[in-house]
Write a protein that holds these residues in place. Structure first.
Motif, PDB file in Angstrom:
ATOM      1  N   HIS A 267     -16.994  11.152 -20.038  1.00 26.35           N
ATOM      2  CA  HIS A 267     -17.511   9.781 -20.201  1.00 26.35           C
ATOM      3  C   HIS A 267     -16.670   9.220 -20.697  1.00 26.35           C
ATOM      4  O   HIS A 267     -16.541   8.005 -21.253  1.00 26.35           O
ATOM      5  CB  HIS A 267     -18.400   9.975 -21.504  1.00 26.35           C
ATOM      6  CG  HIS A 267     -19.901  10.191 -21.015  1.00 26.35           C
ATOM      7  ND1 HIS A 267     -20.428  10.081 -20.724  1.00 26.35           N
ATOM      8  CD2 HIS A 267     -20.223  11.752 -21.713  1.00 26.35           C
ATOM      9  CE1 HIS A 267     -21.825  11.088 -20.111  1.00 26.35           C
ATOM     10  NE2 HIS A 267     -21.572  11.707 -20.878  1.00 26.35           N
ATOM     11  N   LEU A 268     -14.414   9.010 -21.040  1.00 33.81           N
ATOM     12  CA  LEU A 268     -13.771   8.683 -21.095  1.00 33.81           C
ATOM     13  C   LEU A 268     -13.720   8.179 -19.871  1.00 33.81           C
ATOM     14  O   LEU A 268     -13.364   8.560 -18.685  1.00 33.81           O
ATOM     15  CB  LEU A 268     -12.668   9.508 -21.405  1.00 33.81           C
ATOM     16  CG  LEU A 268     -12.479   9.763 -23.429  1.00 33.81           C
ATOM     17  CD1 LEU A 268     -11.539  10.168 -23.205  1.00 33.81           C
ATOM     18  CD2 LEU A 268     -12.675   8.222 -23.893  1.00 33.81           C
ATOM     19  N   THR A 269     -13.231   6.667 -20.083  1.00 33.72           N
ATOM     20  CA  THR A 269     -12.478   6.053 -18.689  1.00 33.72           C
ATOM     21  C   THR A 269     -11.794   4.628 -19.604  1.00 33.72           C
ATOM     22  O   THR A 269     -11.627   4.264 -20.136  1.00 33.72           O
ATOM     23  CB  THR A 269     -13.700   4.776 -18.129  1.00 33.72           C
ATOM     24  OG1 THR A 269     -14.521   5.261 -18.114  1.00 33.72           O
ATOM     25  CG2 THR A 269     -13.137   4.186 -16.900  1.00 33.72           C
ATOM     26  N   VAL A 270     -10.280   5.487 -18.783  1.00 36.70           N
ATOM     27  CA  VAL A 270      -8.606   5.154 -20.105  1.00 36.70           C
ATOM     28  C   VAL A 270      -8.258   3.917 -19.259  1.00 36.70           C
ATOM     29  O   VAL A 270      -7.818   4.151 -17.971  1.00 36.70           O
ATOM     30  CB  VAL A 270      -7.638   6.197 -20.384  1.00 36.70           C
ATOM     31  CG1 VAL A 270      -7.117   5.588 -21.341  1.00 36.70           C
ATOM     32  CG2 VAL A 270      -9.021   7.188 -20.779  1.00 36.70           C
ATOM     33  N   GLY A 271      -8.278   2.644 -19.378  1.00 34.26           N
ATOM     34  CA  GLY A 271      -7.266   2.185 -19.260  1.00 34.26           C
ATOM     35  C   GLY A 271      -5.598   2.004 -19.211  1.00 34.26           C
ATOM     36  O   GLY A 271      -5.798   2.094 -20.467  1.00 34.26           O
ATOM     37  N   GLN A 412      -9.601  -3.906 -16.662  1.00 38.52           N
ATOM     38  CA  GLN A 412      -9.957  -2.656 -15.825  1.00 38.52           C
ATOM     39  C   GLN A 412     -11.140  -2.816 -17.860  1.00 38.52           C
ATOM     40  O   GLN A 412     -11.867  -2.187 -17.264  1.00 38.52           O
ATOM     41  CB  GLN A 412      -8.998  -1.646 -16.512  1.00 38.52           C
ATOM     42  CG  GLN A 412      -7.395  -1.802 -15.674  1.00 38.52           C
ATOM     43  CD  GLN A 412      -6.603  -1.120 -16.772  1.00 38.52           C
ATOM     44  OE1 GLN A 412      -5.812  -0.770 -18.400  1.00 38.52           O
ATOM     45  NE2 GLN A 412      -5.912  -0.291 -15.882  1.00 38.52           N
ATOM     46  N   VAL A 413     -11.501  -3.570 -18.066  1.00 35.57           N
ATOM     47  CA  VAL A 413     -12.460  -3.738 -18.997  1.00 35.57           C
ATOM     48  C   VAL A 413     -13.840  -4.007 -18.732  1.00 35.57           C
ATOM     49  O   VAL A 413     -14.784  -3.042 -18.893  1.00 35.57           O
ATOM     50  CB  VAL A 413     -11.969  -4.272 -20.567  1.00 35.57           C
ATOM     51  CG1 VAL A 413     -13.313  -4.654 -20.997  1.00 35.57           C
ATOM     52  CG2 VAL A 413     -11.250  -4.252 -21.260  1.00 35.57           C
ATOM     53  N   LEU A 419     -11.297   2.770 -23.338  1.00 35.10           N
ATOM     54  CA  LEU A 419     -10.316   2.954 -23.703  1.00 35.10           C
ATOM     55  C   LEU A 419      -8.970   2.340 -22.841  1.00 35.10           C
ATOM     56  O   LEU A 419      -9.172   2.625 -22.167  1.00 35.10           O
ATOM     57  CB  LEU A 419     -10.359   4.418 -23.983  1.00 35.10           C
ATOM     58  CG  LEU A 419      -9.077   4.477 -25.148  1.00 35.10           C
ATOM     59  CD1 LEU A 419      -9.224   4.168 -26.659  1.00 35.10           C
ATOM     60  CD2 LEU A 419      -8.866   6.385 -25.189  1.00 35.10           C
ATOM     61  N   ILE A 420      -8.045   1.322 -23.881  1.00 37.57           N
ATOM     62  CA  ILE A 420      -6.561   1.071 -23.323  1.00 37.57           C
ATOM     63  C   ILE A 420      -6.009   1.584 -23.960  1.00 37.57           C
ATOM     64  O   ILE A 420      -5.939   1.986 -25.828  1.00 37.57           O
ATOM     65  CB  ILE A 420      -6.937  -0.019 -23.632  1.00 37.57           C
ATOM     66  CG1 ILE A 420      -7.593  -0.767 -22.899  1.00 37.57           C
ATOM     67  CG2 ILE A 420      -5.238  -0.564 -22.937  1.00 37.57           C
ATOM     68  CD1 ILE A 420      -7.461  -0.530 -21.391  1.00 37.57           C
ATOM     69  N   CYS A 421      -5.130   3.112 -23.503  1.00 37.12           N
ATOM     70  CA  CYS A 421      -3.639   3.076 -23.352  1.00 37.12           C
ATOM     71  C   CYS A 421      -2.535   2.341 -22.918  1.00 37.12           C
ATOM     72  O   CYS A 421      -2.467   2.240 -21.619  1.00 37.12           O
ATOM     73  CB  CYS A 421      -3.326   4.585 -23.128  1.00 37.12           C
ATOM     74  SG  CYS A 421      -4.504   6.023 -24.321  1.00 37.12           S
ATOM     75  N   PRO A 436     -10.810  -0.071 -27.905  1.00 40.72           N
ATOM     76  CA  PRO A 436      -9.673  -0.219 -28.324  1.00 40.72           C
ATOM     77  C   PRO A 436      -8.604   0.050 -27.409  1.00 40.72           C
ATOM     78  O   PRO A 436      -9.033   0.543 -26.750  1.00 40.72           O
ATOM     79  CB  PRO A 436      -9.931   1.257 -29.115  1.00 40.72           C
ATOM     80  CG  PRO A 436     -11.124   1.529 -28.343  1.00 40.72           C
ATOM     81  CD  PRO A 436     -11.632   0.449 -27.554  1.00 40.72           C
ATOM     82  N   SER A 437      -7.076  -0.051 -28.095  1.00 36.41           N
ATOM     83  CA  SER A 437      -6.275   0.231 -27.098  1.00 36.41           C
ATOM     84  C   SER A 437      -5.120   0.716 -28.686  1.00 36.41           C
ATOM     85  O   SER A 437      -4.963   0.334 -28.994  1.00 36.41           O
ATOM     86  CB  SER A 437      -5.366  -1.612 -27.602  1.00 36.41           C
ATOM     87  OG  SER A 437      -4.103  -2.051 -26.713  1.00 36.41           O
TER      88      SER A 437
END
Length: 509
Positions: A267-271, A412-413, A419-421, A436-437
């Protein structure tokens, strides 16, 4: 990557240049890649030194790839940067055979504690959003959100906050065409974002970007608490603020009833973002993030690579991993769109790197792009999306966005990143509510200097204290903890309320 030398980093055997691990003094004797060289100039940490002679006009290689051509003859030991390295006269895409391999999923299931919504999606935060349809309602949205400070939310521990999502557009634009389509797609993505349990949408009334279509689109998410106001119908700004405060107050109990529960990392989608890059970005933080992305994908999750102008010159490394010819063609069509777009505006794709990037040791867009693509790890490229388009494909995907970080992350959001990295070598402090970033520092000096803004130190790779794989595994654990509610530095510092910035295309009339 050979990090054995105490002073130089050689990324691929046979490279023409190495990267200084620390400051190098003129006359210093150095050894790397089986070669001994004497520094012919002072060279700052993160910048490049020539290991081999290169004739003027010939290609220069780093990462085993061409990063430019010598604009003057290079001698072993020369400082290599903008004064003697330039973009090639022609930068055609390098063809590589397709090496796509289906993802091999991990048998053990990584998990985090998220907010499971009624439609099965999972949030990493639990916000209420106050969203403007047009710049004219932005101040009203901000005044409503500002009412709900920490003191007012003390009795609602599961409510992360009330955040105003405002922008500078929504009118003075065409009622049809790419410009308004992008804005409406972006606003819809935020209003429907899984990290919002409730939204209040506010318009002025006479704007081009009317509220009704957005509210109709949200009707298919019945579990979302939602309301709308039109300033001209409500009687004015003060009346709208008071009514808006009451509508948000009515949502608080329902939003607060949401509880975290254990869910799969799928369920994680990371930008994936990088900003304020330096000469270490492609050596430490971006490869470490790539290793973490491989873990995300291996556990069934999704990662979004973006910033099309910042993969320029390295797109062949992505098309070679495309799951189909159609995916590769779609990526290349966006590259060609950007070439035309920049040409129409008398620009240059090598306008990037920025002055800060160059001060950090990056010389050409080819060099920056090769480092930036490392964020994507090594799994297959599964799909390519337009800006702000809803992400529906698991695995590594690409979203077409500008390289400007707030605009890119906003897309992306809007697409669903929870989640943003964000990797940085110069020190970006970007926040991104409601998502959160995490800030990932490329070097230890930056991590120590900005310790209250950096969440993760990838400089241990440069310091030869940790491998890329070890750093990636550690970052993956931080990603799970952050998705479970651990606050990022930007959240602790109160950042993220002003960074919503949709991509503006088209005439302002």
């Amino acid at each position: 990557m050979n990090l054995a030398s105490s002073s130089l980093l050689v990324l691929t055997p046979g490279d023409d240049v190495a990267v200084a691990r620390g400051d190098i003094a003129k006359g210093q004797e150095l050894f790397a890649d089986g070669l001994g060289v004497t520094a012919l100039a002072d060279i700052a940490s993160g910048h490049k030194i020539a290991l081999r002679g290169v004739a003027q006009g010939q290609p220069v290689r780093k990462y085993g790839q061409i990063i430019g051509q010598a604009s003057a003859a290079l001698r072993p030991g020369d400082y290599v940067h903008v004064h003697n390295l330039q973009m090639p006269a022609a930068s055609s895409t390098q063809a590589l055979a397709n090496v796509y391999q289906p993802t091999v999923y991990h048998a053990d299931e990584a998990r985090f504690a998220g907010y499971v919504r009624a439609d099965g999606r999972v949030g990493t935060r639990n916000y209420i959003g106050v969203i403007s349809s047009v710049n004219c309602s932005a101040t009203v949205c901000k005044q409503i959100a500002a009412t709900f400070d920490a003191g007012r939310l003390r009795d609602y521990p599961n409510v992360d906050g009330v955040v105003a999502i405002t922008h500078g557009s929504g009118c003075g634009m065409g009622a049809k065409g790419e410009g308004i389509e992008i804005l409406q797609r972006t606003l819809r993505g935020y209003a429907d974002h899984v990290n919002f349990a409730g939204v209040l949408v506010i318009g002025l009334g006479c704007e081009v970007n009317q509220l009704a279509p957005l509210m109709q689109q949200l009707a298919d998410r019945p579990a979302l608490l939602k309301a709308s106001l039109v300033i001209q119908d409500a009687g004015g700004t003060r009346e709208t603020v008071q009514r808006g405060i009451a509508l948000v107050e009515a949502m608080l109990d329902g939003v607060n009833r949401q509880q975290r529960s254990s869910v799969s990392a799928r369920h994680l989608t990371v930008g994936l973002q990088c900003g304020g890059s330096d000469g270490y970005s492609g050596i430490s933080a971006n490869p470490a993030l790539g290793a973490a992305v491989d873990l995300v994908v291996g556990h069934g999750g999704t990662a979004i690579l973006s910033e099309t102008p910042e993969i320029y010159g390295a797109e062949h490394l992505l098309t070679a991993r495309a799951a189909s010819a159609q995916v590769a063609d779609k990526l290349m069509s966006r590259i060609h769109w950007w070439e035309d777009y920049v040409r129409q505006h008398d620009g240059d794709m090598n306008n990037n790197p920025s002055p800060g990037n160059k001060a950090g040791g990056i010389t050409t867009i080819l060099e920056k792009s090769l480092g930036a693509v490392a964020k994507a790890g090594a799994t297959g490229l599964m799909a390519v999306y337009q800006y702000g388009e809803a992400i529906e494909q698991n695995g590594l995907v690409f979203m077409d966005t500008p390289g400007y970080d707030p605009v890119s992350a906003t897309g992306q959001v809007a697409g669903g990143a929870n989640l943003i990295c964000f990797t940085t070598g110069r020190g970006s402090t970007y926040g991104c509510k409601p998502t959160p970033s995490l800030k990932i520092a490329t070097n230890t000096r930056l991590f120590q200097r900005m310790s209250l803004d950096m969440d993760f130190n990838a400089g241990a790779i440069v310091d030869a204290e940790e491998s890329v794989a070890e750093a990636g595994a550690r970052l993956f654990e931080l990603m799970l903890a952050t998705a479970s509610g651990r606050k990022t530095c930007s959240e602790e510092n109160g950042l993220g309320d002003n960074e919503f910035l949709p991509w503006q295309i088209g005439a302002v009339m």
